[in-house]
Design an enzyme around this catalytic site. Structure first.
Site, PDB file in Angstrom:
ATOM      1  N   CYS A  40       0.757  -1.317  -0.095  1.00 30.23           N
ATOM      2  CA  CYS A  40      -0.055  -0.098  -0.060  1.00 30.23           C
ATOM      3  C   CYS A  40       0.786   1.223  -0.036  1.00 30.23           C
ATOM      4  O   CYS A  40       2.001   1.381   0.515  1.00 30.23           O
ATOM      5  CB  CYS A  40      -0.766  -0.102   1.227  1.00 30.23           C
ATOM      6  SG  CYS A  40      -2.450  -0.990   0.876  1.00 30.23           S
ATOM      7  N   HIS A  95      -5.545  -1.491  -2.543  1.00 29.43           N
ATOM      8  CA  HIS A  95      -5.192  -2.948  -1.981  1.00 29.43           C
ATOM      9  C   HIS A  95      -6.504  -3.980  -2.469  1.00 29.43           C
ATOM     10  O   HIS A  95      -6.210  -5.282  -2.555  1.00 29.43           O
ATOM     11  CB  HIS A  95      -5.361  -2.729  -0.286  1.00 29.43           C
ATOM     12  CG  HIS A  95      -5.113  -4.034   0.226  1.00 29.43           C
ATOM     13  ND1 HIS A  95      -3.868  -4.282   0.439  1.00 29.43           N
ATOM     14  CD2 HIS A  95      -5.666  -4.957   0.815  1.00 29.43           C
ATOM     15  CE1 HIS A  95      -3.742  -5.810   1.016  1.00 29.43           C
ATOM     16  NE2 HIS A  95      -4.909  -5.960   1.372  1.00 29.43           N
ATOM     17  N   ASN A  98       1.219 -14.794  -8.724  1.00 30.74           N
ATOM     18  CA  ASN A  98       0.434 -15.929  -7.985  1.00 30.74           C
ATOM     19  C   ASN A  98      -0.730 -15.210  -7.406  1.00 30.74           C
ATOM     20  O   ASN A  98      -0.418 -14.069  -6.506  1.00 30.74           O
ATOM     21  CB  ASN A  98       1.211 -16.359  -6.796  1.00 30.74           C
ATOM     22  CG  ASN A  98       2.490 -17.175  -7.626  1.00 30.74           C
ATOM     23  OD1 ASN A  98       2.476 -17.582  -8.548  1.00 30.74           O
ATOM     24  ND2 ASN A  98       3.855 -16.978  -6.603  1.00 30.74           N
ATOM     25  N   HIS A 157      -2.752  -7.806  -1.872  1.00 32.10           N
ATOM     26  CA  HIS A 157      -2.601  -6.635  -2.706  1.00 32.10           C
ATOM     27  C   HIS A 157      -2.123  -7.113  -3.946  1.00 32.10           C
ATOM     28  O   HIS A 157      -1.321  -7.839  -4.340  1.00 32.10           O
ATOM     29  CB  HIS A 157      -1.363  -5.728  -2.210  1.00 32.10           C
ATOM     30  CG  HIS A 157      -1.276  -4.271  -2.577  1.00 32.10           C
ATOM     31  ND1 HIS A 157      -1.871  -3.341  -1.815  1.00 32.10           N
ATOM     32  CD2 HIS A 157      -1.101  -3.831  -3.826  1.00 32.10           C
ATOM     33  CE1 HIS A 157      -1.745  -2.318  -2.729  1.00 32.10           C
ATOM     34  NE2 HIS A 157      -1.431  -2.504  -3.898  1.00 32.10           N
ATOM     35  N   HIS A 175      -0.508  -7.630  -7.076  1.00 30.25           N
ATOM     36  CA  HIS A 175       1.016  -7.440  -7.853  1.00 30.25           C
ATOM     37  C   HIS A 175       1.313  -8.943  -8.339  1.00 30.25           C
ATOM     38  O   HIS A 175       0.810  -9.909  -8.155  1.00 30.25           O
ATOM     39  CB  HIS A 175       1.815  -7.466  -6.330  1.00 30.25           C
ATOM     40  CG  HIS A 175       2.119  -8.515  -5.572  1.00 30.25           C
ATOM     41  ND1 HIS A 175       1.023  -9.140  -5.024  1.00 30.25           N
ATOM     42  CD2 HIS A 175       3.091  -9.284  -5.387  1.00 30.25           C
ATOM     43  CE1 HIS A 175       1.366 -10.330  -4.041  1.00 30.25           C
ATOM     44  NE2 HIS A 175       2.879 -10.424  -4.529  1.00 30.25           N
ATOM     45  N   GLN A 179       5.399 -10.682  -9.870  1.00 33.85           N
ATOM     46  CA  GLN A 179       6.850 -10.574  -9.656  1.00 33.85           C
ATOM     47  C   GLN A 179       7.668 -10.947 -10.977  1.00 33.85           C
ATOM     48  O   GLN A 179       6.973 -11.451 -11.989  1.00 33.85           O
ATOM     49  CB  GLN A 179       7.205 -11.838  -8.755  1.00 33.85           C
ATOM     50  CG  GLN A 179       6.498 -11.578  -7.194  1.00 33.85           C
ATOM     51  CD  GLN A 179       6.877 -12.824  -6.247  1.00 33.85           C
ATOM     52  OE1 GLN A 179       7.974 -12.814  -5.865  1.00 33.85           O
ATOM     53  NE2 GLN A 179       5.825 -13.643  -6.075  1.00 33.85           N
TER      54      GLN A 179
END
Lengths: 333, 333
Positions: B60, B104, B144, B155, B157, B159
């Site tokens: 956040c 979020h 994931n 949240h 996101h 990678q």
């Protein structure tokens, strides 16, 4: 239906009194053109039996009015063909179920030495029989123990898959063994066992076998059990060797079960034998592993593992070996 | 810290006010002599941040008195190096986190077209930058989503792993592509896309891209999204192509999220780009998949998959494609 007993003198002639629909395997073998690997599509298995309650367990002995998969009213070890098989039919191969005990509430780790030996004998006999089935390329003995690793029945049992193709892991091992041979080496596994036999990765051992955490373990807790000598297949052991191996195997499973003090660690146990007719490239080993990372955490195979095949192990193998060596197994001094 | 914005005019100069211990990657790359495959051992990650609550979420925006990983008080897309990386340090490579939104409670499927494009641009830019890092052999973008596939933060996101070695799946694809070439073929993926583009496995499509269930899908629900033309890397798309791809990608993720009517299907999304400098053997594709088999069942990777690498898929790919085509996505007519 094959029964294997701890000793002679048991009547196993009870007939199957159920009227069952003949099963239609209906699986299909497809080829992944991107990776070059085979994938089985087995849509009929979505509806397979899921049960953990004792009352309707298909692996408990038959009682009057309650016939199960096993006609006998009591038994030691029973082997039969899976009614919801992934293999068989047009695809070829075979799926068998091996029930370790008529006692629903046991686990392998709680079985007697005599029973462990009987199970080993059943596995060796079925390995020999399934190796002779036309089209079979790999006999794979395994146990999934615990709901966390996908076991659908809690009755103590294992399975045997006789694959009509070489599974990807065994294909990788074969490729590595051939490269090792081409570079002038002998058996692929022999020098690995020799390297680990006296080191910090050993968990338990007997005169003829050693149980160790592999140096490049993929799983948080993983143990390989292998003969010190070069025995390609399980069928190559004499009774004494088999008894010694099954003792050590049971010891390792006990350590896994009790690893976090609650006797409930789910595990997978896989018997890796070389592909058929590859007797001089490598020898058999047993792989026991769990996805449990700690008392309350489990390893997920997320994108790195599931998408890229790149395993990341959060537990140092040397630490895993130390913890497994020091497990206090229930019922032992 | 890299910010990517939906448009110009945003001040992203806020400094990081935290005093942090420098992280010590400490991972180790080991070699599995049995399969010939690399395995990362990253024991320091056992203690990594696990959080799904909004209050202490590290992704956040920073608030006065509550600094997070992202110094900005508001942002669109933010990329930074993972503080608990599997890669980096002596092992080489890099792990980056890509936050998709300062909100979020969003998921990728709920983002605007503009934001989807910004994320695509961030991925292409980071692919180019990480491809230039010495020692990197494979740039792997992934997400994931959901606790069931091991996501530790809720949240929205993704990678990026820049592996200093070729991961096993990409190595298999490279092997298959080289065999295809040796047999007189061109790009490995082009004919696969052409074969699926008009068939029953198509889930959704645009002019330049097609989303289809692979014929030999490993997972109950799995979709590949690929360009119809031969574009090796994500970096080879122009803005228009990238926008079109990101639109289709978001469409596919929406279908996965809503597959069982509760908007909660966990998934993995993996961007498979060819290994670096292998521009003429195959082209990129996105793999989206879930381990959810039905409303209340999940696929476990038990011994056949985890031990032997032999995948058994309980859902017929043609059935999966039909279900994914017919998903009623929330918020759409």
């Amino acid at each position: 239906m094959f029964y294997f007993d701890d000793g002679p003198g048991h009547d196993r002639t009870a007939p199957d009194t159920r009227s069952l629909h003949a099963f239609a395997p209906g699986a299909e073998l497809r080829h992944d053109r991107l990776t070059g690997e085979p994938v089985l599509v087995a849509a009929h298995r979505q509806t397979r039996t899921v049960s953990s309650a004792g009352g309707d367990c298909p692996l408990c002995p038959s009682r009057p009015g309650h016939p199960t998969e096993i006609p006998a009213g009591d038994y030691h070890v029973a082997v039969f063909e899976n009614r919801f098989p992934s293999l068989g039919g047009p695809v070829g191969g075979r799926c068998e179920v091996v029930s370790f005990s008529s006692d629903h509430d046991r686990s392998f780790a709680g079985l007697s030495d005599a029973r462990r030996f009987t199970i080993g004998r059943a596995w060796a006999d079925r390995t020999a029989a399934l190796s002779a089935v036309p089209g079979v390329e790999q006999v794979f003995v395994f146990e999934n123990r615990g709901a966390q690793v996908g076991a659908t029945l809690s009755h103590p049992h294992g399975q045997i898959y006789a694959y009509p193709y070489l599974p990807p892991v065994q294909a990788s091992v074969l490729r590595a063994a051939r490269a090792h041979r081409a570079a002038g080496g002998g058996c692929l596994l022999c020098p690995i066992v020799a390297d680990q036999a006296a080191g910090p990765l050993v968990v338990a051992e007997t005169e003829g076998f050693v149980a160790f955490v592999p140096e490049a373990a993929r799983w948080p807790y993983e143990v390989h059990i292998a003969p010190r000598g070069c025995v390609p297949y399980l069928t190559g052991l004499d009774d004494e060797g088999l008894a010694e191996l099954m003792y050590l195997y049971g010891d390792v499973l006990s350590r896994f079960e009790d690893l976090f003090g609650d006797g409930e660690t789910a595990y997978m146990a896989c018997w890796h034998q070389p592909p058929l007719h590859q007797t001089d490239l490598t020898h058999f080993y047993v792989q026991v592993f769990t996805t449990r990372r700690s008392a309350d955490r489990w390893k997920f195979l997320a994108s790195s593992e599931s998408g890229a095949g790149a395993f990341i192990n959060d537990v140092l193998p040397e630490t895993a070996a130390e913890r497994l060596r020091n497990v206090r197994v229930r019922g032992r001094a």
